[in-house]
Design a protein around this motif. Structure first.
Motif, mmCIF file in Angstrom:
data_model
loop_
_atom_site.group_PDB
_atom_site.id
_atom_site.type_symbol
_atom_site.label_atom_id
_atom_site.label_comp_id
_atom_site.label_asym_id
_atom_site.label_seq_id
_atom_site.Cartn_x
_atom_site.Cartn_y
_atom_site.Cartn_z
ATOM 1 N N SER A 1 -45.937 18.342 11.312
ATOM 2 C CA SER A 1 -45.692 18.840 9.877
ATOM 3 C C SER A 1 -44.771 19.568 9.476
ATOM 4 N N LEU A 2 -44.395 20.431 10.533
ATOM 5 C CA LEU A 2 -43.014 21.455 10.313
ATOM 6 C C LEU A 2 -42.002 20.730 10.293
ATOM 7 N N ILE A 3 -41.832 19.705 11.448
ATOM 8 C CA ILE A 3 -40.581 18.897 11.158
ATOM 9 C C ILE A 3 -40.255 18.272 9.989
ATOM 10 N N LEU A 4 -41.620 17.546 9.445
ATOM 11 C CA LEU A 4 -41.256 16.470 8.233
ATOM 12 C C LEU A 4 -40.856 17.720 7.052
ATOM 13 N N GLU A 5 -41.292 18.893 7.096
ATOM 14 C CA GLU A 5 -40.898 19.647 5.892
ATOM 15 C C GLU A 5 -39.408 20.317 6.217
ATOM 16 N N GLU A 6 -39.115 20.228 7.262
ATOM 17 C CA GLU A 6 -37.691 21.133 7.406
ATOM 18 C C GLU A 6 -36.591 19.965 7.537
ATOM 19 N N ARG A 7 -36.925 18.742 7.863
ATOM 20 C CA ARG A 7 -35.802 17.745 8.130
ATOM 21 C C ARG A 7 -36.143 16.462 7.319
ATOM 22 N N ILE A 8 -34.962 15.737 7.092
ATOM 23 C CA ILE A 8 -35.231 14.460 6.276
ATOM 24 C C ILE A 8 -35.541 13.361 7.518
ATOM 25 N N VAL A 9 -36.732 12.836 7.190
ATOM 26 C CA VAL A 9 -37.365 11.833 7.934
ATOM 27 C C VAL A 9 -37.740 10.757 7.137
ATOM 28 N N ASP A 10 -37.301 9.698 6.974
ATOM 29 C CA ASP A 10 -38.041 8.467 6.498
ATOM 30 C C ASP A 10 -38.970 7.749 6.984
ATOM 31 N N GLU A 11 -38.900 7.636 8.257
ATOM 32 C CA GLU A 11 -40.002 6.959 8.956
ATOM 33 C C GLU A 11 -40.663 7.691 10.351
ATOM 34 N N VAL A 12 -41.813 7.495 10.505
ATOM 35 C CA VAL A 12 -42.470 7.857 11.740
ATOM 36 C C VAL A 12 -43.105 6.916 12.536
ATOM 37 N N VAL A 13 -42.463 6.702 13.738
ATOM 38 C CA VAL A 13 -42.830 5.643 14.534
ATOM 39 C C VAL A 13 -43.685 6.046 15.775
ATOM 40 N N VAL A 14 -45.022 5.745 15.865
ATOM 41 C CA VAL A 14 -45.891 6.257 16.939
ATOM 42 C C VAL A 14 -45.935 5.054 18.053
ATOM 43 N N ALA A 15 -45.455 5.872 19.323
ATOM 44 C CA ALA A 15 -45.332 4.789 20.585
ATOM 45 C C ALA A 15 -45.960 5.654 21.529
ATOM 46 N N LEU A 16 -47.491 5.935 21.396
ATOM 47 C CA LEU A 16 -48.410 6.439 22.318
ATOM 48 C C LEU A 16 -49.230 5.585 22.956
ATOM 49 N N PRO A 17 -49.489 5.994 24.127
ATOM 50 C CA PRO A 17 -50.504 4.979 25.130
ATOM 51 C C PRO A 17 -51.944 5.212 24.416
ATOM 52 N N ALA B 1 -23.591 -0.101 10.203
ATOM 53 C CA ALA B 1 -23.268 0.011 11.506
ATOM 54 C C ALA B 1 -22.297 1.027 11.704
ATOM 55 N N ARG B 2 -21.762 1.621 10.592
ATOM 56 C CA ARG B 2 -20.686 2.838 10.804
ATOM 57 C C ARG B 2 -21.129 4.075 10.164
ATOM 58 N N GLY B 3 -22.460 4.272 10.019
ATOM 59 C CA GLY B 3 -23.134 5.408 9.725
ATOM 60 C C GLY B 3 -23.776 5.571 8.009
ATOM 61 N N TYR B 4 -23.485 4.647 7.374
ATOM 62 C CA TYR B 4 -23.903 4.684 6.028
ATOM 63 C C TYR B 4 -25.046 4.153 5.718
ATOM 64 N N ASN B 5 -25.715 4.688 4.805
ATOM 65 C CA ASN B 5 -27.098 4.251 4.323
ATOM 66 C C ASN B 5 -28.014 4.097 5.190
ATOM 67 N N LYS B 6 -28.090 5.222 6.254
ATOM 68 C CA LYS B 6 -29.304 5.177 7.287
ATOM 69 C C LYS B 6 -30.539 5.698 6.738
ATOM 70 N N ARG B 7 -31.353 5.057 7.645
ATOM 71 C CA ARG B 7 -32.816 5.619 7.674
ATOM 72 C C ARG B 7 -33.186 6.448 8.945
ATOM 73 N N PHE B 8 -33.727 7.662 8.824
ATOM 74 C CA PHE B 8 -33.876 8.508 9.716
ATOM 75 C C PHE B 8 -35.368 8.505 10.410
ATOM 76 N N ILE B 9 -35.342 8.091 11.603
ATOM 77 C CA ILE B 9 -36.625 7.983 12.052
ATOM 78 C C ILE B 9 -37.305 9.203 13.398
ATOM 79 N N LEU B 10 -38.155 9.469 13.113
ATOM 80 C CA LEU B 10 -38.972 10.353 14.215
ATOM 81 C C LEU B 10 -39.673 9.326 15.207
#
Length: 469
Positions: A204-220, A141-150
């Motif tokens: 593809s470019l974003i996953l290579e350049e940034r730290i991403v642990d999970e991708v969540v798809v919320a498309l119609p 809750a204070r910012g440690y042990n985060k998982r980053f989501i796209l």
């Protein structure tokens, strides 16, 4: 992808579980052979007992892996579910330990020591894991042990998911941005949210350049053709992928996937009690509990029976048709609490607070729920369970199924004497719609521990209710 800190935390859990088991061993040894000196350890030394405790500790860690107790997704689980898994892990482990002792002919090993050892392990492991879970929630809750989501998509569904993440900071998830083909920025009502940082083809470019642990798809649904590309890119980069189904508004519960050959079939409702092992466990508990309840309350039931006969005319037991599991009717038993009446009146009229049909003693029985004691015989017969949604009369079932969405879902399991809705105050003349919400939650989230929790809350809250009349 699990980053180094997640792997490190799993290793901490491995070590802590092992240490907790050895602490439980020392406590058990002290209680059994030193504090009260209640047992003879026979020809086995402390060192041999310790050796088998070490074997148990190593084996239980391996079992924990197989039962996903160390899953990186455990942060999303409630502690009740985690406790259930802990119990299963150590139940399996203690049975295997007994098998090892038999195979290696360690015949002098104290059986009472094993029982006390098992109880102490459950207590110690549960306590430390509960404290550790609270500690992790505090730091997340204070910012440690985060998982980053796209998040892929920036529509209503994506925004709803984003707010769920923000409303639960203790889970430790952080959204780094959105990808959307039709928006470059959020609408005015949603300004201040994490920005839209590109289009879906930029994944593809974003996953290579940034730290991403999970991708969540919320498309119609109409963006279905994009899914294959997203899956390929995520798997290529080793990133965990979650998909929020476009049919989520239709799915009233957690979907469950079954296979027919190589074809996946999605059922819209996962019911734990559909599993044979769960249904057998619940039925065995119902039988044992109802037998003890009948034997324990028999003197009280005898007294109630005498008073009913002395204070009013009519049969001792009131039988009424109710709708049970799989919409099958059955006769539910109660101590008679009303004057004799026509079957039409009893089957179609709702009981009111000052109902003139109640006898004086009957009003007391209903207020204290003592009129429901004969339902333990329904449990013994298999018509009901100790815990489950309360059954209703056919006349009202026909009305409610047309008026209240999902009302009939409650009939997927046996009805109960007490239930999740009842221990949350929804008894008597209360909202049927709210009851169904609680009933469905119980059906979809059943565990043996959940049943025990409801039974305990039934006694803690008391059997007397202002809404029971």
């Amino acid at each position: 992808m699990i980053r180094g800190n997640e792997k490190f935390i799993i290793k901490i859990f491995n070590c802590c579980d092992f240490i907790a088991i050895q602490i439980a061993f020392l406590c058990t040894w002290w209680l059994k052979f030193m504090a009260f000196n209640v047992g003879d350890r026979g020809h086995i030394s402390f060192e041999i007992y310790l050796f088998w405790s070490i074997v148990y500790g190593i084996f239980s860690v391996f079992v924990s892996y197989f039962m996903t107790l160390y899953s990186s997704q455990s942060r999303r689980l409630s502690f009740l579910k985690e406790f259930s898994t802990i119990f299963k892990v150590h139940f399996v482990s203690i049975v295997c330990l007994q098998s090892f002792l038999f195979v290696f002919r360690v015949i002098d090993f104290s059986r009472s020591f094993l029982f006390l050892y098992f109880i102490n392990i459950i207590l110690v492991v549960t306590l430390y894991r509960f404290l550790l879970k609270l500690t992790l929630k505090y730091f997340r809750a204070r910012g440690y042990n985060k998982r980053f989501i796209l998040i892929i998509g920036a529509g209503e569904l994506a925004i709803k998911y984003y707010h769920q993440v923000r409303n639960h900071p203790q889970i430790g998830l952080e959204v780094i941005g959105f990808l959307d083909d039709f928006k470059q920025e959020h609408e005015k009502d949603h300004r201040g949210m994490t920005e839209i940082i590109g289009k879906i083809n930029d994944l593809s470019l974003i996953l290579e350049e940034r730290i991403v642990d999970e991708v969540v798809v919320a498309l119609p649904l109409h963006a279905y053709e994009k899914y294959e590309y997203i899956v390929q890119i995520c798997e290529k980069n080793g990133v965990r992928l979650f998909i929020i189904p476009g049919l989520h508004t239709i799915f009233p519960a957690r979907p469950h996937v079954e296979m027919l050959g190589d074809i996946p079939l999605v059922t819209i409702r996962d019911i734990p009690l559909d599993e044979l092992r769960n249904s057998i466990l619940k039925r065995l508990f119902d039988i044992l509990f109802s037998i003890f309840a009948i034997v324990g309350t028999f003197p009280l039931m005898a007294i109630i029976a005498v008073i009913i006969k002395l204070t009013s005319r009519g049969p001792l037991i009131f039988k009424q048709e109710r709708i049970g599991k799989n919409r099958r009717p059955f006769m539910m038993y109660k101590f008679r609490s009303m004057k004799q009446q026509t079957s039409e009146a009893s089957n179609t009229e709702w009981t009111t607070k000052d109902d003139p049909r109640k006898t004086k003693f009957g009003a007391f029985l209903r207020k204290t729920s003592l009129d429901e004691l004969p339902q333990f015989f329904n449990v013994l017969k298999g018509d009901m369970s100790i815990v489950g949604p309360r059954p209703e009369r056919p006349y009202f079932v026909e009305q409610f199924k047309e008026q209240i969405p999902k009302y009939m879902v409650k009939h997927h399991v046996r009805p109960g004497i007490t239930g999740w809705a009842q221990v949350n105050g929804l008894r008597g003349d209360t909202s049927i719609s709210k009851r169904i919400i609680y009933d469905i939650f119980y059906i979809e989230n059943w565990t043996f521990v959940f049943d025990l929790k409801i039974i305990i809350k039934t006694f803690i809250n008391g059997l007397i209710s202002k809404n029971a009349y």
